[in-house]
Write a protein that holds these residues in place. Structure first.
Motif, PDB file in Angstrom:
ATOM      1  N   ILE A   1      -9.930  -3.654   0.194  1.00 47.42           N
ATOM      2  CA  ILE A   1     -10.662  -3.370  -1.044  1.00 47.42           C
ATOM      3  C   ILE A   1     -10.552  -1.875  -1.319  1.00 47.42           C
ATOM      4  CG2 ILE A   1     -12.899  -3.440  -2.198  1.00 47.42           C
ATOM      5  CD1 ILE A   1     -13.689  -5.745  -0.372  1.00 47.42           C
ATOM      6  N   VAL A   2     -10.096  -1.536  -2.521  1.00 47.03           N
ATOM      7  CA  VAL A   2      -9.912  -0.136  -2.906  1.00 47.03           C
ATOM      8  C   VAL A   2     -11.093   0.292  -3.777  1.00 47.03           C
ATOM      9  CG1 VAL A   2      -8.388   1.530  -4.025  1.00 47.03           C
ATOM     10  CG2 VAL A   2      -7.418  -0.454  -2.828  1.00 47.03           C
TER      11      VAL A   2
ATOM     12  N   VAL B   1     -15.539  -1.414  -7.550  1.00 50.05           N
ATOM     13  CA  VAL B   1     -14.253  -1.714  -6.928  1.00 50.05           C
ATOM     14  C   VAL B   1     -13.149  -1.387  -7.921  1.00 50.05           C
ATOM     15  CG1 VAL B   1     -14.326  -4.138  -7.648  1.00 50.05           C
ATOM     16  CG2 VAL B   1     -12.873  -3.474  -5.744  1.00 50.05           C
ATOM     17  N   THR B   2     -12.038  -0.819  -7.416  1.00 46.47           N
ATOM     18  CA  THR B   2     -10.907  -0.473  -8.269  1.00 46.47           C
ATOM     19  C   THR B   2      -9.810  -1.529  -8.200  1.00 46.47           C
ATOM     20  OG1 THR B   2     -11.393   1.862  -7.832  1.00 46.47           O
ATOM     21  CG2 THR B   2      -9.270   1.366  -8.850  1.00 46.47           C
ATOM     22  N   TYR B   3      -9.372  -1.851  -7.004  1.00 47.76           N
ATOM     23  CA  TYR B   3      -8.336  -2.867  -6.797  1.00 47.76           C
ATOM     24  C   TYR B   3      -8.658  -3.658  -5.536  1.00 47.76           C
ATOM     25  CZ  TYR B   3      -5.825   0.557  -9.668  1.00 47.76           C
ATOM     26  OH  TYR B   3      -5.471   1.438 -10.649  1.00 47.76           O
ATOM     27  N   CYS B   4      -7.901  -4.739  -5.383  1.00 51.03           N
ATOM     28  CA  CYS B   4      -7.989  -5.510  -4.137  1.00 51.03           C
ATOM     29  C   CYS B   4      -6.586  -5.982  -3.771  1.00 51.03           C
ATOM     30  CB  CYS B   4      -8.931  -6.702  -4.295  1.00 51.03           C
ATOM     31  SG  CYS B   4      -9.080  -7.677  -2.783  1.00 51.03           S
ATOM     32  N   PHE B   5      -6.178  -5.724  -2.541  1.00 52.97           N
ATOM     33  CA  PHE B   5      -4.875  -6.157  -2.038  1.00 52.97           C
ATOM     34  C   PHE B   5      -5.072  -7.235  -0.989  1.00 52.97           C
ATOM     35  CE2 PHE B   5      -4.228  -1.857  -3.506  1.00 52.97           C
ATOM     36  CZ  PHE B   5      -2.996  -1.908  -4.139  1.00 52.97           C
ATOM     37  N   ARG B   6      -4.144  -8.174  -0.968  1.00 53.63           N
ATOM     38  CA  ARG B   6      -4.209  -9.222   0.043  1.00 53.63           C
ATOM     39  C   ARG B   6      -2.816  -9.684   0.402  1.00 53.63           C
ATOM     40  NH1 ARG B   6      -2.599 -14.960  -0.823  1.00 53.63           N
ATOM     41  NH2 ARG B   6      -3.003 -15.880   1.204  1.00 53.63           N
TER      42      ARG B   6
ATOM     43  N   ASN C   1       0.524  -9.257  -5.607  1.00 52.99           N
ATOM     44  CA  ASN C   1      -0.536 -10.118  -5.100  1.00 52.99           C
ATOM     45  C   ASN C   1      -1.815  -9.932  -5.893  1.00 52.99           C
ATOM     46  OD1 ASN C   1       0.971 -11.260  -3.065  1.00 52.99           O
ATOM     47  ND2 ASN C   1       0.568  -9.572  -1.641  1.00 52.99           N
ATOM     48  N   SER C   2      -2.551 -11.014  -6.060  1.00 53.25           N
ATOM     49  CA  SER C   2      -3.837 -10.953  -6.754  1.00 53.25           C
ATOM     50  C   SER C   2      -4.956 -10.917  -5.738  1.00 53.25           C
ATOM     51  CB  SER C   2      -4.002 -12.178  -7.670  1.00 53.25           C
ATOM     52  OG  SER C   2      -4.000 -13.355  -6.891  1.00 53.25           O
TER      53      SER C   2
ATOM     54  N   LEU D   1       0.821  -1.209   0.000  1.00 54.09           N
ATOM     55  CA  LEU D   1       0.000   0.000   0.000  1.00 54.09           C
ATOM     56  C   LEU D   1       0.857   1.262   0.000  1.00 54.09           C
ATOM     57  CD1 LEU D   1      -2.837  -0.900   2.553  1.00 54.09           C
ATOM     58  CD2 LEU D   1      -3.016  -0.825   0.070  1.00 54.09           C
ATOM     59  N   SER D   2       1.964   1.229   0.742  1.00 54.12           N
ATOM     60  CA  SER D   2       2.798   2.423   0.891  1.00 54.12           C
ATOM     61  C   SER D   2       3.470   2.821  -0.419  1.00 54.12           C
ATOM     62  CB  SER D   2       3.861   2.187   1.971  1.00 54.12           C
ATOM     63  OG  SER D   2       4.722   1.124   1.590  1.00 54.12           O
ATOM     64  N   ARG D   3       3.567   1.897  -1.370  1.00 50.36           N
ATOM     65  CA  ARG D   3       4.192   2.205  -2.647  1.00 50.36           C
ATOM     66  C   ARG D   3       3.215   2.885  -3.612  1.00 50.36           C
ATOM     67  NH1 ARG D   3       6.080  -3.210  -1.942  1.00 50.36           N
ATOM     68  NH2 ARG D   3       4.755  -3.955  -3.640  1.00 50.36           N
ATOM     69  N   ILE D   4       1.948   2.920  -3.246  1.00 47.87           N
ATOM     70  CA  ILE D   4       0.925   3.448  -4.151  1.00 47.87           C
ATOM     71  C   ILE D   4       0.092   4.550  -3.504  1.00 47.87           C
ATOM     72  CG2 ILE D   4      -1.107   2.857  -5.538  1.00 47.87           C
ATOM     73  CD1 ILE D   4       0.053  -0.007  -5.610  1.00 47.87           C
TER      74      ILE D   4
END
Length: 508
Positions: free
Chosen positions: A120-121, A108-113, A234-235, A42-45
């Motif tokens: 959920i973004v 939804v735009t993106y999802c990080f896991r 990550n997907s 998250l910190s990279r984006i």
């Protein structure tokens, strides 16, 4: 998408200027640091600016990102609690990706896991808090609000999605731009013909107690999720977590609400004992010339508290009926409160009716109860006890009420609470007059305007007339009546509501 320097100011002035005026509380800073720690990508984006929401199952943060074209955009990051079941998380994602992004429904735009942490973004929509504006909306504002809420409900219901948590905080509203967005599908369930495959999995899991991470990953692989940023590896595949243990249901209880005694029973029973005025049980004896009949063979024991003001040990020992109860107190439909097993999209329509009731009366929250039975008595106070009991019979429930409550005229109720009618000129029940919050009525006792002030708006008759409230047509109260239909089978649908005469001058 490029990384954003930590100290760089956002170009979203209306949001960022307000955030920069106050220092972020230390506790929020700690939470943001923790989120960066558990999800380093998250910190990279994103540069997380503030915490903007917190619930039982998730926390929502406001974040800024720099796009590839050099512009900056605001996003809402929803961090789901680690104990959320993977099937439930995947179902929420699928609702957002399949039905979201149009017709006033959040996409939804993106999802990080990473491991058991999921974020959920979603696009951020600047909005006002409902409690701050409910008394200041004009009638035309209210008309547009409920119209766009119905559009969102019609859209998700077409996909067979039951939202189950319709309330103002889940329907974001920007008054200046007249923008609306339905959010939070964390409690959603599917109809029998739902097009959301994972809602079928959620239903099967609820009945069978299953749901492996492999099944979730396979299901997620079938849906078309938008691609993640190129620097994110990550997907949107979710890991398996242990579902939280369910609390045991409490025993059956009786509740008193302002002199009203209410009991709900799961089936009609025939009392086997007569109760005297001192509430002592007396066995029923046959006449001397009549032989006693053998007891009927029945798998269910017959209780002896029917039509009395107590609950017997037989009722207390019965197994509690299991039925979906998800939702927010004050917005649950009668079929939810009475644990009807067959619940459909009509429960969302009831919740929309409660929202409209708040908008027309200027009173929010309108219903506030700590118990399902108390909530049912509050509904009876508005819709009538006889009508509530008759409706309950249609979906297999029996309600016993100690006294009759008349059905109220919705126009008189709303206009009195808003301040268009004097309290002295109406015959509303005492609980409505005593329920007004003294802190909200700031006029002194000697002010002649006091009796013309609503419980929430604090506006004069002239102001209310200028806002169009004196010209509210009968159509709006007819729609309210149809939304608050006690019988889910005849309650108006979202598609039918949008064809209501109230909206004849509005384009769909």
């Amino acid at each position: 998408m490029e990384a954003v320097p930590t100290g760089q100011r956002s170009s979203h002035q209306s949001v960022e200027k307000g955030r920069s005026r106050h220092k972020i509380p230390r506790g929020v800073e700690t939470d943001i640091a923790y989120l960066y720690e558990v999800l380093p990508q998250l910190s990279r984006i994103f540069r997380i600016i503030d915490k903007i929401g917190e619930g039982t199952f998730s926390t929502v943060y406001l974040a800024e990102a720099q796009m590839t074209d050099g512009s900056r955009r605001m996003f809402a990051l929803k961090h789901l609690i680690p104990t959320s079941h993977p099937v439930r998380i995947a179902a929420e994602l699928q609702c957002l990706t399949v039905a979201g992004g149009t017709e006033n429904v959040m996409g939804v735009t993106y999802c990080f896991r990473k491991e058991h942490h999921v974020v959920i973004v979603m696009p951020y929509m600047e909005h006002q808090t409902f409690v701050d504006i409910v008394g200041s909306l004009s009638f035309e504002d209210v008309k547009h609000y409920i119209f766009h809420l119905l559009k969102a409900l019609r859209h998700i219901h077409k996909f067979g999605i039951i939202h189950r948590d319709i309330k103002p905080t889940n329907f974001l509203f920007n008054q200046q731009r007249r923008e609306y967005t339905l959010v939070d599908f964390g409690l959603a369930q599917g109809t029998p013909d739902t097009q959301i495959e994972l809602l079928k999995v959620v239903k099967a899991k609820a009945h069978k107690g299953g749901g492996s991470s492999k099944m979730v990953e396979e299901s997620l692989g079938k849906q078309k999720l938008v691609p993640l940023p190129p620097n994110t590896r990550n997907s949107a595949i979710l890991s398996s977590t242990k579902a939280p243990a369910k609390r045991p249901c409490p025993p059956a209880r009786i509740k008193h609400s302002k002199g009203l005694l209410l009991k709900t029973k799961r089936e009609e029973v025939i009392p086997r004992k007569i109760v005297s005025s001192k509430h002592r049980s007396v066995p029923v004896r046959p006449p001397l010339n009549q032989k006693p009949k053998p007891p009927a063979v029945s798998p269910m024991l017959t209780c002896n508290c029917f039509m009395t003001d107590r609950v017997c040990n037989i009722c207390l020992s019965r197994k509690q009926q299991v039925a979906p109860r998800a939702g927010t107190p004050g917005f649950r439909a009668p079929e939810v409160l009475t644990k009807c097993p067959n619940q459909g999209t009509a429960i969302d329509m009831w919740s929309a009716g409660v929202i409209l009731l708040s908008l027309l009366s200027g009173r929010y929250p309108f219903f506030k109860a700590s118990d399902d039975l108390i909530a049912l008595t509050q509904i009876m106070t508005i819709r009538g006890s006889r009508e509530t009991k008759e409706a309950a019979k249609t979906f297999g429930k029996s309600i016993v009420c100690s006294r009759e409550l008349p059905r109220l005229d919705l126009r008189i109720l709303c206009e009195t609470l808003r301040g268009l009618r004097s309290w002295d000129d109406t015959s509303l029940p005492a609980e409505f007059q005593t329920s007004r919050n003294p802190a909200e009525v700031k006029q002194d006792a000697g002010s002649p305007a006091k009796k013309h002030m609503s419980s929430g708006s604090l506006r004069s008759i002239a102001e209310l007339q200028e806002m169009g409230w004196d010209k509210a047509p009968d159509d709006v109260y007819d729609l309210l009546d149809k939304l608050l239909d006690l019988n889910p089978a005849t309650r108006i649908t979202a598609s039918m509501a949008l064809q209501h005469p109230l909206f004849k001058d509005m384009t769909d």
